[in-house]
Write an enzyme that holds these catalytic residues in place. Sequence first.
Site, PDB file in Angstrom:
ATOM      1  N   LYS A 114       0.845  -1.081   0.029  1.00 14.64           N
ATOM      2  CA  LYS A 114      -0.040   0.038  -0.044  1.00 14.64           C
ATOM      3  C   LYS A 114       0.928   1.234  -0.260  1.00 14.64           C
ATOM      4  O   LYS A 114       1.717   1.533   0.996  1.00 14.64           O
ATOM      5  CB  LYS A 114      -1.192   0.134   1.195  1.00 14.64           C
ATOM      6  CG  LYS A 114      -2.045   1.047   1.177  1.00 14.64           C
ATOM      7  CD  LYS A 114      -2.583   1.549   2.272  1.00 14.64           C
ATOM      8  CE  LYS A 114      -1.717   2.748   2.945  1.00 14.64           C
ATOM      9  NZ  LYS A 114      -2.028   4.026   2.128  1.00 14.64           N
TER      10      LYS A 114
ATOM     11  N   GLU B 231       9.513   0.937  11.047  1.00 12.24           N
ATOM     12  CA  GLU B 231      10.578   2.110  10.708  1.00 12.24           C
ATOM     13  C   GLU B 231       9.808   3.351  11.130  1.00 12.24           C
ATOM     14  O   GLU B 231       8.913   3.776  10.371  1.00 12.24           O
ATOM     15  CB  GLU B 231      11.145   2.006   9.277  1.00 12.24           C
ATOM     16  CG  GLU B 231      11.896   0.695   8.915  1.00 12.24           C
ATOM     17  CD  GLU B 231      13.184   0.797   9.759  1.00 12.24           C
ATOM     18  OE1 GLU B 231      13.541   1.832  10.496  1.00 12.24           O
ATOM     19  OE2 GLU B 231      13.893  -0.062   9.269  1.00 12.24           O
TER      20      GLU B 231
ATOM     21  N   GLU C  29       9.175  15.541  16.213  1.00  9.45           N
ATOM     22  CA  GLU C  29       9.627  15.607  14.717  1.00  9.45           C
ATOM     23  C   GLU C  29       8.787  16.342  13.889  1.00  9.45           C
ATOM     24  O   GLU C  29       7.485  16.205  13.775  1.00  9.45           O
ATOM     25  CB  GLU C  29       9.363  13.995  14.300  1.00  9.45           C
ATOM     26  CG  GLU C  29       9.792  13.832  12.923  1.00  9.45           C
ATOM     27  CD  GLU C  29       9.457  12.418  12.276  1.00  9.45           C
ATOM     28  OE1 GLU C  29       8.438  11.815  12.626  1.00  9.45           O
ATOM     29  OE2 GLU C  29      10.531  11.705  11.859  1.00  9.45           O
TER      30      GLU C  29
HETATM   31  P1  TAP Z   1       1.724   7.812   8.915  1.00 18.39           P
HETATM   32  O1  TAP Z   1       0.482   8.779   8.742  1.00 18.39           O
HETATM   33  O2  TAP Z   1       2.137   7.092   9.966  1.00 18.39           O
HETATM   34  O3  TAP Z   1       1.286   6.904   7.352  1.00 18.39           O
HETATM   35  C1  TAP Z   1       2.251   6.057   6.868  1.00 18.39           C
HETATM   36  C2  TAP Z   1       1.607   4.910   6.214  1.00 18.39           C
HETATM   37  O4  TAP Z   1       0.738   4.150   6.985  1.00 18.39           O
HETATM   38  C3  TAP Z   1       0.451   5.598   5.040  1.00 18.39           C
HETATM   39  O5  TAP Z   1       0.666   4.578   4.275  1.00 18.39           O
HETATM   40  C4  TAP Z   1      -0.775   5.532   5.636  1.00 18.39           C
HETATM   41  O6  TAP Z   1      -1.965   5.494   4.721  1.00 18.39           O
HETATM   42  C5  TAP Z   1      -0.878   4.206   6.669  1.00 18.39           C
HETATM   43  N1  TAP Z   1      -1.491   4.156   7.543  1.00 18.39           N
HETATM   44  C6  TAP Z   1      -2.190   5.348   8.370  1.00 18.39           C
HETATM   45  N2  TAP Z   1      -3.179   5.025   9.293  1.00 18.39           N
HETATM   46  C7  TAP Z   1      -3.020   3.543   9.121  1.00 18.39           C
HETATM   47  C8  TAP Z   1      -3.785   2.328   9.972  1.00 18.39           C
HETATM   48  N3  TAP Z   1      -4.514   3.064  10.956  1.00 18.39           N
HETATM   49  N4  TAP Z   1      -3.378   1.371   9.544  1.00 18.39           N
HETATM   50  C9  TAP Z   1      -2.567   0.883   8.670  1.00 18.39           C
HETATM   51  N5  TAP Z   1      -2.025   1.946   7.924  1.00 18.39           N
HETATM   52  C10 TAP Z   1      -2.050   3.271   8.286  1.00 18.39           C
HETATM   53  O7  TAP Z   1       3.023   8.449   8.452  1.00 18.39           O
HETATM   54  P2  TAP Z   1       3.461   9.736   7.310  1.00 18.39           P
HETATM   55  O8  TAP Z   1       2.871  11.080   7.787  1.00 18.39           O
HETATM   56  O9  TAP Z   1       2.972   9.345   5.951  1.00 18.39           O
HETATM   57  O10 TAP Z   1       4.981   9.549   7.184  1.00 18.39           O
HETATM   58  C11 TAP Z   1       5.835  10.355   7.883  1.00 18.39           C
HETATM   59  C12 TAP Z   1       6.506   9.377   9.083  1.00 18.39           C
HETATM   60  O11 TAP Z   1       7.162   8.461   8.626  1.00 18.39           O
HETATM   61  C13 TAP Z   1       7.395  10.328   9.932  1.00 18.39           C
HETATM   62  O12 TAP Z   1       7.052  10.076  11.342  1.00 18.39           O
HETATM   63  C14 TAP Z   1       8.452   9.594   9.465  1.00 18.39           C
HETATM   64  O13 TAP Z   1       9.640   9.734  10.574  1.00 18.39           O
HETATM   65  C15 TAP Z   1       8.238   8.214   9.330  1.00 18.39           C
HETATM   66  N6  TAP Z   1       9.287   7.541   8.373  1.00 18.39           N
HETATM   67  C16 TAP Z   1      10.301   6.536   8.922  1.00 18.39           C
HETATM   68  C17 TAP Z   1      11.098   6.142   8.171  1.00 18.39           C
HETATM   69  C18 TAP Z   1      11.908   5.197   8.723  1.00 18.39           C
HETATM   70  S1  TAP Z   1      12.869   4.160   7.741  1.00 18.39           S
HETATM   71  N7  TAP Z   1      12.463   4.993  10.179  1.00 18.39           N
HETATM   72  C19 TAP Z   1      11.280   6.465   6.911  1.00 18.39           C
HETATM   73  C20 TAP Z   1      10.470   7.408   6.269  1.00 18.39           C
HETATM   74  C21 TAP Z   1       9.357   8.130   7.012  1.00 18.39           C
HETATM   75  P3  TAP Z   1      -2.573   7.039   4.281  1.00 18.39           P
HETATM   76  O14 TAP Z   1      -1.941   6.913   2.670  1.00 18.39           O
HETATM   77  O15 TAP Z   1      -4.170   6.755   4.117  1.00 18.39           O
HETATM   78  O16 TAP Z   1      -1.980   8.300   4.986  1.00 18.39           O
END
Ligand code: TAP
Length: 454
Positions: A153, A228, A355
């Site tokens: 996804k 992650e 963050e």
């Molecule tokens: P999230 O809001 O957590 O979303 C990440 C993914 O999870 C998206 O595909 C999202 O779908 C999905 N998701 C949201 N709610 C869910 C649920 N209840 N059940 C299953 N999946 C769900 O994060 P973001 O804002 O997109 O990304 C930023 C975050 O990612 C930051 O905290 C960043 O630090 C972290 N990050 C970490 C790493 C590593 S490698 N540690 C790398 C990159 C980013 P939708 O498309 O519907 O939102």
Amino acid sequence: MSHAVINPATEQEIRTVELTSAEETDAAIARAEAALPAWRDVAPGDRARLLRRFADAVDADIENLARLEVANSGHTIGNARWEAGNVRDVLHYYAAAPERLTGKQIPVPGGVNVTFAEPLGVVGVIVPWNFPMPIAGWGFAPALAAGNTVVLKPAELTPLTALRLAELAREAGIPEDVFQVLPGKGSVVGQRFVEHPAVRKVVFTGSTEVGKQIMAGCAAQVKRVTLELGGKNANIVFADADLERAAATAPYGVFDNAGQDCCARSRILVQASVYDRFLELLEPAVKGVVVGDPGQEATEMGPLISAEHRQRVASYLPDDTPVAFRGSAPEGPGFWFPPTVVTPSSASDPLLTEEVFGPIVAVVPFADEAEAVAMANDTAYGLSGSIWTSDVGRALRVSRGVEAGNLSVNSHASVRYWTPFGGFKQSGLGRELGPDAVEAFTETKNVFISTEGS
Ligand code: TAP
């Protein structure tokens, strides 16, 4: 239901993408489960060849993938080419795994004991919007290499490159149901990956908040999970460092991808005796960051991903924020935000604890090595960090003292596909990339064969 995909640099709609429903997700998972026996039984050398062909298809499509990412995510063209190349390299790297998934023969009395590295089954990969291509590849490449089938996804905001990767996989001969990309909402598609019993592992990259929910959901079925998550990483600059280099590179350690990077060094800790000098050197470096049209070769920083995210980032700068200086950003359409340097005075300031995920960096002084390590560790996160010093002993002492999974000395490099990547504390669980990642997609099976006569 469909989602309008927006170019964050222009606010123009690129195209609409159909969102996968819960029922369609279940059907895709059922197809992935049905495809498993045949994929698991593909001879190791043939599975390796298919992955290499997939890598070659990605290589031939790098410019197209990169341009798609520039349009969908606002990544600079230079970064986007690197990201597409990273998918190719990760596929090549793990294409070497199928023939090397050896077990062990362990001496036992009365027979022979061997272990097998069995695939887990269907693996669900959930990808955030900040690095749509690499993070997808870090999940699907080792999972496929180990004989699993994959449902992936992408983030709702950034589905375009993942959809293209699925097409390239098919062109390379990977069966359609072995690797499926399901654009949609986390609360629908991602949630089914967590709940559906046929999905045996969830690989999640995203916020710590959602990661905790995923982990709790997976616990109900003792489902395997790799997380992650977020980071609040420290860039520690000692007085004995090459200050000019430390200051010249610091903006790129935090403002790359407009700060939307889990590895962003969003706290710069500077030894007090050189704090003022460091800020003097940092100012021209920050003002020199080229912010603008991400499709131009010279651009170093593009826009934020969405209007909503820009509002969230801006909320970290109330009127009384001590802003030291700011870089530039274009006016007009696009979710622009200038590189911004702040100097908070309280250790509990959200700019030092949360963050931000945008181009804001906090610079604060420390007295000595012990205080630097204590400040670096004064966070729930533990993903990455940098240490600038000319003293090798100090570099090693501080590296061992900082509780983070990925550190660099006199550099901001965090990711190489052949070295392990992941977080301490609330930055995650498990490791991706590197020589051992395939093992996270297998179960060890132990078999004893009696040699006793009947
Ligand atoms: P999230 O809001 O957590 O979303 C990440 C993914 O999870 C998206 O595909 C999202 O779908 C999905 N998701 C949201 N709610 C869910 C649920 N209840 N059940 C299953 N999946 C769900 O994060 P973001 O804002 O997109 O990304 C930023 C975050 O990612 C930051 O905290 C960043 O630090 C972290 N990050 C970490 C790493 C590593 S490698 N540690 C790398 C990159 C980013 P939708 O498309 O519907 O939102």
